[in-house]
Design an enzyme around this catalytic site. Structure first.
Site, PDB file in Angstrom:
ATOM      1  N   GLY A  17       1.658   7.504  -1.945  1.00  0.00           N
ATOM      2  CA  GLY A  17       0.331   7.970  -2.362  1.00  0.00           C
ATOM      3  C   GLY A  17       0.432   9.021  -3.452  1.00  0.00           C
TER       4      GLY A  17
ATOM      5  CG  ASP B  99       5.982  10.319   3.259  1.00  0.00           C
ATOM      6  OD1 ASP B  99       4.940   9.679   3.010  1.00  0.00           O
ATOM      7  OD2 ASP B  99       5.976  11.498   3.650  1.00  0.00           O
TER       8      ASP B  99
ATOM      9  NE  ARG C  11       8.809  12.212   5.820  1.00  0.00           N
ATOM     10  CZ  ARG C  11       7.869  12.170   6.745  1.00  0.00           C
ATOM     11  NH1 ARG C  11       8.191  12.295   8.009  1.00  0.00           N
ATOM     12  NH2 ARG C  11       6.610  11.991   6.415  1.00  0.00           N
TER      13      ARG C  11
ATOM     14  CG  ASN D 146       0.824   5.459   8.783  1.00  0.00           C
ATOM     15  OD1 ASN D 146       1.940   4.970   8.652  1.00  0.00           O
ATOM     16  ND2 ASN D 146       0.572   6.710   8.418  1.00  0.00           N
TER      17      ASN D 146
HETATM   18  C1  IPE Z   1       5.456   8.350   7.983  1.00  0.00           C
HETATM   19  O1  IPE Z   1       4.785   8.761   6.836  1.00  0.00           O
HETATM   20  C2  IPE Z   1       5.198   6.911   8.252  1.00  0.00           C
HETATM   21  C3  IPE Z   1       5.662   5.940   7.259  1.00  0.00           C
HETATM   22  C4  IPE Z   1       6.344   6.190   6.172  1.00  0.00           C
HETATM   23  C5  IPE Z   1       5.344   4.582   7.545  1.00  0.00           C
HETATM   24  P1  IPE Z   1       3.404   9.560   6.911  1.00  0.00           P
HETATM   25  O2  IPE Z   1       3.042   9.872   5.511  1.00  0.00           O
HETATM   26  O3  IPE Z   1       2.424   8.806   7.707  1.00  0.00           O
HETATM   27  O4  IPE Z   1       3.834  10.869   7.712  1.00  0.00           O
HETATM   28  P2  IPE Z   1       3.053  12.251   7.932  1.00  0.00           P
HETATM   29  O5  IPE Z   1       1.709  11.914   8.479  1.00  0.00           O
HETATM   30  O6  IPE Z   1       2.949  12.922   6.599  1.00  0.00           O
HETATM   31  O7  IPE Z   1       3.910  13.015   8.877  1.00  0.00           O
HETATM   32  C1  IPE Z   2       4.249   6.198   2.865  1.00  0.00           C
HETATM   33  O1  IPE Z   2       3.623   6.771   1.771  1.00  0.00           O
HETATM   34  C2  IPE Z   2       3.705   4.828   3.186  1.00  0.00           C
HETATM   35  C3  IPE Z   2       2.916   4.749   4.411  1.00  0.00           C
HETATM   36  C4  IPE Z   2       2.770   5.697   5.295  1.00  0.00           C
HETATM   37  C5  IPE Z   2       2.272   3.484   4.683  1.00  0.00           C
HETATM   38  P1  IPE Z   2       2.290   7.639   1.932  1.00  0.00           P
HETATM   39  O2  IPE Z   2       1.132   6.739   1.804  1.00  0.00           O
HETATM   40  O3  IPE Z   2       2.353   8.433   3.174  1.00  0.00           O
HETATM   41  O4  IPE Z   2       2.376   8.575   0.669  1.00  0.00           O
HETATM   42  P2  IPE Z   2       1.970  10.108   0.589  1.00  0.00           P
HETATM   43  O5  IPE Z   2       2.729  10.828   1.664  1.00  0.00           O
HETATM   44  O6  IPE Z   2       0.499  10.175   0.795  1.00  0.00           O
HETATM   45  O7  IPE Z   2       2.389  10.503  -0.792  1.00  0.00           O
HETATM   46 MG    MG Z   3       3.023  10.301   3.609  1.00  0.00          MG
END
Ligand code: IPE
Ligand code: IPE
Ligand code: MG
Length: 261
Positions: A31, A28, A196, A76
């Site tokens: 983004g 995680d 995580r 997602n």
């Molecule tokens: C969890 O991350 C899923 C993956 C890393 C693939 P998210 O970014 O989707 O989790 P939440 O929504 O913040 O709990």
């Molecule tokens: C995890 O990174 C990747 C996926 C869930 C596909 P995020 O895309 O959730 O990144 P943040 O949490 O927005 O920083």
């Molecule tokens: Mg995330």
């Protein structure tokens, strides 16, 4: 239904070492990494692939036999359609370009999750990569894609009910080992270490059943920044844990003495 080759942590007290056999990671923070760098979110996902390479290599070097990565959750799909389609594109490209490299390194790749929702092309590439790498045993890489812990448990229940209906299983014989045999992860031992990245301290519908006795490790490091040093920190943290599985600490010391004798 396949026989499970691994014992369950709630059925018997496992012998645990200082090294994890199975690591499961929620990757995680992609983004936020991109946002900080003034880049589009997809740039963070792309950089995240570098970290995947680092941990796969780290696991091979450390003798960790199983690595499970959460790549895309069943929730997602709720993201903006443009991000979802860019992620699908990235998944397609990664399957196309990385399968051979994994094979060269004798890594076996498997995907868990509801793959029926993916495009025919992705499904074909998954099948091709799984077939290509099926005889490898240096390391087992499992990618959870369109995976949800609740989906996994519900699917297991559905299959168990079907087996009972077909007369292959008696409802009175159902126990936790039965459920484990029907989970999508039936070919994996339970994770020893859960990591995580990205600072959140939650499971986000990852391996709900399987994490029963897993050691949890949360780091604020964003996934694209998770390098070998960060990985070694997690391994060190794991090595310091006393895993008691319901027992007392004194019992463990006694057990260690008995093993050393
Ligand atoms: C969890 O991350 C899923 C993956 C890393 C693939 P998210 O970014 O989707 O989790 P939440 O929504 O913040 O709990
Ligand atoms: C995890 O990174 C990747 C996926 C869930 C596909 P995020 O895309 O959730 O990144 P943040 O949490 O927005 O920083
Ligand atoms: Mg995330």
């Amino acid at each position: 239904m396949n026989q499970r080759q691994f014992t369950s942590t709630t059925e018997a007290v496992p012998v645990s070492g200082t090294h994890p056999r199975h690591i499961a990671i929620i990757m995680d923070g992609n983004g936020r990494w991109a946002k900080k760098a003034g880049l589009p979110r997809i740039a963070g996902h792309k950089r995240g692939l570098e970290s995947v390479r680092t941990v796969v290599k780290g696991c091979v070097e450390a003798g960790v036999k199983y690595l499970t990565l959460f790549a895309f959750s069943s929730e997602n799909w709720r993201r903006p359609p443009t991000e979802v389609s860019l992620l699908m594109e990235l998944f397609t490209n990664a399957l196309e370009s990385k399968a051979r490299k994994l094979h060269e390194n004798q890594v076996r790749l498997r995907i868990v999750g509801d793959v029926a929702r993916f495009s025919p092309k992705i499904r074909m590439l998954i099948q091709r990569a799984e077939t290509l790498t099926r005889d490898n045993d240096k390391m087992n890489l499992t990618v959870a894609a369109n995976y949800g812990g609740r989906w996994d448990v519900a699917e297991a229940c559905r299959k168990i009910a079907a087996a009972v209906e077909a007369g292959d299983l008696k409802s009175s014989d159902i126990d936790s080992k039965t459920i484990e045999r029907y989970l999508s992860t039936s070919f994996l031992p339970e994770p020893d270490l859960f990591i995580r990245t990205g600072g959140e301290q939650r499971i986000s519908n990852f391996l709900l059943w399987q994490l029963a006795y897993t050691e949890l490790y949360f780091t604020s490091t964003l996934w694209p920044d998770f390098d070998d040093r960060a990985f070694q920190d997690a391994l060190r943290s794991f090595a310091m844990r006393q895993r008691r599985f319901g027992q007392t600490g004194d019992q463990l010391i006694g057990r260690r003495r008995a093993t050393n004798a």
